[in-house]
Structures are given as structure tokens and as C-alpha cells.
Design a protein around this motif. Structure first.
Motif, PDB file in Angstrom:
ATOM      1  N   LYS A   1       0.702  -1.624   0.363  1.00  0.00           N
ATOM      2  CA  LYS A   1       0.201   0.103  -0.130  1.00  0.00           C
ATOM      3  C   LYS A   1       0.843   1.236  -0.036  1.00  0.00           C
ATOM      4  O   LYS A   1       0.419   2.167  -0.252  1.00  0.00           O
ATOM      5  N   ILE A   2       1.905   1.031   0.730  1.00  0.00           N
ATOM      6  CA  ILE A   2       2.902   2.423   0.517  1.00  0.00           C
ATOM      7  C   ILE A   2       3.597   2.651  -0.008  1.00  0.00           C
ATOM      8  O   ILE A   2       4.976   3.358  -0.275  1.00  0.00           O
TER       9      ILE A   2
ATOM     10  N   ASN B   1       5.613   5.514  -2.147  1.00  0.00           N
ATOM     11  CA  ASN B   1       5.765   6.705  -1.592  1.00  0.00           C
ATOM     12  C   ASN B   1       7.053   6.319   0.154  1.00  0.00           C
ATOM     13  O   ASN B   1       7.636   7.108   0.763  1.00  0.00           O
ATOM     14  N   TYR B   2       7.687   5.218   0.267  1.00  0.00           N
ATOM     15  CA  TYR B   2       8.192   4.769   0.812  1.00  0.00           C
ATOM     16  C   TYR B   2       9.698   5.213   1.113  1.00  0.00           C
ATOM     17  O   TYR B   2       9.776   5.818   2.102  1.00  0.00           O
TER      18      TYR B   2
ATOM     19  N   GLY C   1       3.079  10.896   6.756  1.00  0.00           N
ATOM     20  CA  GLY C   1       2.054   9.916   5.766  1.00  0.00           C
ATOM     21  C   GLY C   1       1.125  10.421   5.373  1.00  0.00           C
ATOM     22  O   GLY C   1       0.539  10.784   4.234  1.00  0.00           O
ATOM     23  N   GLU C   2       0.159  10.970   5.653  1.00  0.00           N
ATOM     24  CA  GLU C   2      -1.632  11.660   5.219  1.00  0.00           C
ATOM     25  C   GLU C   2      -0.835  12.715   4.198  1.00  0.00           C
ATOM     26  O   GLU C   2      -1.645  12.456   3.154  1.00  0.00           O
TER      27      GLU C   2
ATOM     28  N   ALA D   1       2.255  10.352   1.286  1.00  0.00           N
ATOM     29  CA  ALA D   1       1.362   8.970   1.129  1.00  0.00           C
ATOM     30  C   ALA D   1       0.007   8.660   1.290  1.00  0.00           C
ATOM     31  O   ALA D   1      -0.353   7.612   0.638  1.00  0.00           O
TER      32      ALA D   1
ATOM     33  N   ASN E   1      -1.421   8.022   3.372  1.00  0.00           N
ATOM     34  CA  ASN E   1      -2.367   6.792   4.064  1.00  0.00           C
ATOM     35  C   ASN E   1      -1.271   6.877   5.627  1.00  0.00           C
ATOM     36  O   ASN E   1      -0.290   6.869   6.036  1.00  0.00           O
TER      37      ASN E   1
ATOM     38  N   ALA F   1      -1.113   3.901   7.994  1.00  0.00           N
ATOM     39  CA  ALA F   1       0.386   3.515   8.278  1.00  0.00           C
ATOM     40  C   ALA F   1       1.073   3.649   8.808  1.00  0.00           C
ATOM     41  O   ALA F   1       1.749   3.117   9.811  1.00  0.00           O
ATOM     42  N   TYR F   2       1.339   5.308   9.358  1.00  0.00           N
ATOM     43  CA  TYR F   2       2.074   6.023   9.998  1.00  0.00           C
ATOM     44  C   TYR F   2       1.726   6.414  10.776  1.00  0.00           C
ATOM     45  O   TYR F   2       2.220   7.104  11.598  1.00  0.00           O
TER      46      TYR F   2
END
Ligand SMILES: C[S@@+](CC[C@H](N)C(=O)[O-])C[C@H]1O[C@@H](n2cnc3c(N)ncnc32)[C@H](O)[C@@H]1O
Length: 223
Positions: free
Chosen positions: A7-8, A11-12, A167-168, A171, A173, A176-177
Motif C-alpha cells: 500500500k505504501i 512513497n516508501y 504520512g497523510e 503517502a 495514508n 500506515a504512519y
């Protein structure tokens, strides 16, 4: 269940470098340097939970035999690793808790920021030691909460507010973060972690980077 890094994956790398202010690169470099100072010409190396392959690349740069083998659960993370390391690495989608290699297959095994995500930590650690040759080196990098209570105050603010916000924003997301600092908080560190690896038949030394936010476990498998 293990967190799904597919999912990430896109952008990881960018977020990783941003959140650690680039220090993650330096920590991997130091880990790879220790792994490669083992007196073996062109050691056979494995990167466990390799993600996008940055530790494998550092091992390759410091003289690992080609290809460095990268194992990860996430296909997307390994696709990015393959694009960066097309000739230098062999990427295998597999679970670190059941590595598809014979006992004693590698001179060096490394894992950067991966073991915190294992569902069964002891099983993953025991697999990494199993595939290592006697006398071989295992190097683990992992994030941790700082010991010092004053530093921890700043760390907590950063981990609870800035990391999920980044993270938001980057990514898209937040989940996740938010998971990241929570998983760091829960994870064993220092002497507790050292004992777990010693129980598997290794000598272990442990060092801290940046107030203990990153820990390196330098393990040598007993002959
Ligand atoms: C935080 S990333 C670290 C990636 C990379 N090693 C680095 O230095 O940035 C964690 C990685 O561990 C992988 N992972 C988690 N559990 C795993 C398991 N049981 N077996 C293999 N890989 C796993 C994830 O898919 C993810 O790519």
C-alpha cells in the motif's frame, strides 16, 4: 497479520528519508560496513525484509558476492528493489519466518527496519540464524523509543503528530504512519532483544544511534 507494505511502496523511500532526515541511509551504510568487515572475500549475502533494497545495495557496494539475495513479503517493494538493483540482486517474495534456503547458506545476513513487522519475531530471528554459516554475521537495524525521558518527550511529539501528518500528506495514508510509532513502542529493544538473539546461538553487541532512536545488533553465529 503482517502490515501490507504494498500500500505504501510507491512513497516508501521518499517518506523514509524525510522522516529520518536522511539518517536511515547512514544507519544502513554503517550496518553494511560492519557486515562486510568479516574477512571473507566476496561474501554471500542475504537481505531479509529487504523492501526497496537499500541495505542490499550497500552490501553490494561494499563487496558482497553477486547477486545479493533480497527476501520480502511485498511484491511491490521488491519490484522497486529490482528496478534499482537489476543485476546486483535476486529478489524473492517469501516470508522471513520460513526462509526458502538451506541451513548455513549465507556468510552475512542483514535486516533493516523489518523485524518489527514480523508476526512471530522469534521464528523470524531463528530463521535468519539458521541460514547463516557458523561464524557468519547477522546485522539487524531497528527503530526504538529513546531511553532518556527528556529526549522521549520530543520523540513522542514527533512520532504521534508529525509522522502521521507526513504520512497523510505524502503517502495519503495516515493509518500506515500511525501504525509505525505504535509498532516501535511495542517492540523489544536493547538487552531484551540481545538476549533473544543470544539464545539462538550468537554473540551479540548492540549500539545506539541518534539517542537510541535506531539500534544496531551486531551478531556473530557461534562456530
Ligand atoms: C519498514 S520496511 C523496511 C524495508 C527495508 N529493509 C529498508 O531498509 O527500508 C519493512 C519491510 O518488511 C517486510 N516484511 C514484513 N514482514 C515480513 C515477513 N514476515 N517476511 C518478509 N518480509 C516482511 C515488509 O513487506 C516491508 O517491505
Amino acid at each position: 497479520m503482517a502490515y501490507d507494505f504494498n500500500k505504501i511502496a510507491d512513497n516508501y523511500d521518499r517518506l523514509n528519508h524525510l522522516m529520518t532526515m536522511g539518517m536511515d541511509r547512514c544507519w544502513r551504510r554503517r550496518g553494511a560496513r560492519w557486515l562486510m568487515h568479516n574477512g571473507i572475500w566476496r561474501p554471500k549475502c542475504l537481505d531479509v525484509a529487504a523492501g526497496t533494497g537499500d541495505l542490499a545495495f550497500e552490501m553490494y557496494r561494499r563487496g558482497a558476492a553477486e547477486p545479493v539475495v533480497c527476501v520480502d513479503l511485498s511484491e511491490k517493494m521488491l519490484e522497486i528493489a529490482s528496478s534499482k538493483l537489476s543485476l546486483e540482486a535476486e529478489c524473492i517474495v517469501a516470508n522471513a519466518e520460513s526462509l526458502p534456503f538451506d541451513d548455513g547458506s549465507f556468510d552475512c545476513v542483514g535486516s533493516a527496519f523489518g523485524i518489527r513487522n514480523f508476526v512471530h519475531l522469534e521464528q523470524g530471528l531463528s530463521e535468519m540464524v539458521r541460514v547463516l554459516k557458523p561464524g557468519g554475521r547477522l546485522m539487524i537495524l531497528e527503530l526504538a523509543t529513546p531511553d532518556d525521558s527528556f529526549v522521549r518527550l520530543f520523540y513522542n511529539l514527533y512520532a504521534k503528530y508529525i509522522i502521521p501528518w507526513l504520512g497523510e500528506r505524502i503517502a495519503h495514508n495516515r493509518e500506515a504512519y500511525t501504525y509505525l510509532p505504535e509498532s516501535i513502542e511495542r517492540f523489544p529493544k536493547g538487552r531484551t532483544m540481545r538476549k533473544k538473539i543470544e539464545n539462538l546461538g550468537c554473540k551479540v553487541r548492540h549500539r545506539k544511534f541518534f539517542f537510541g532512536v535506531c539500534r544496531m545488533y551486531k551478531c556473530t553465529k557461534n562456530e
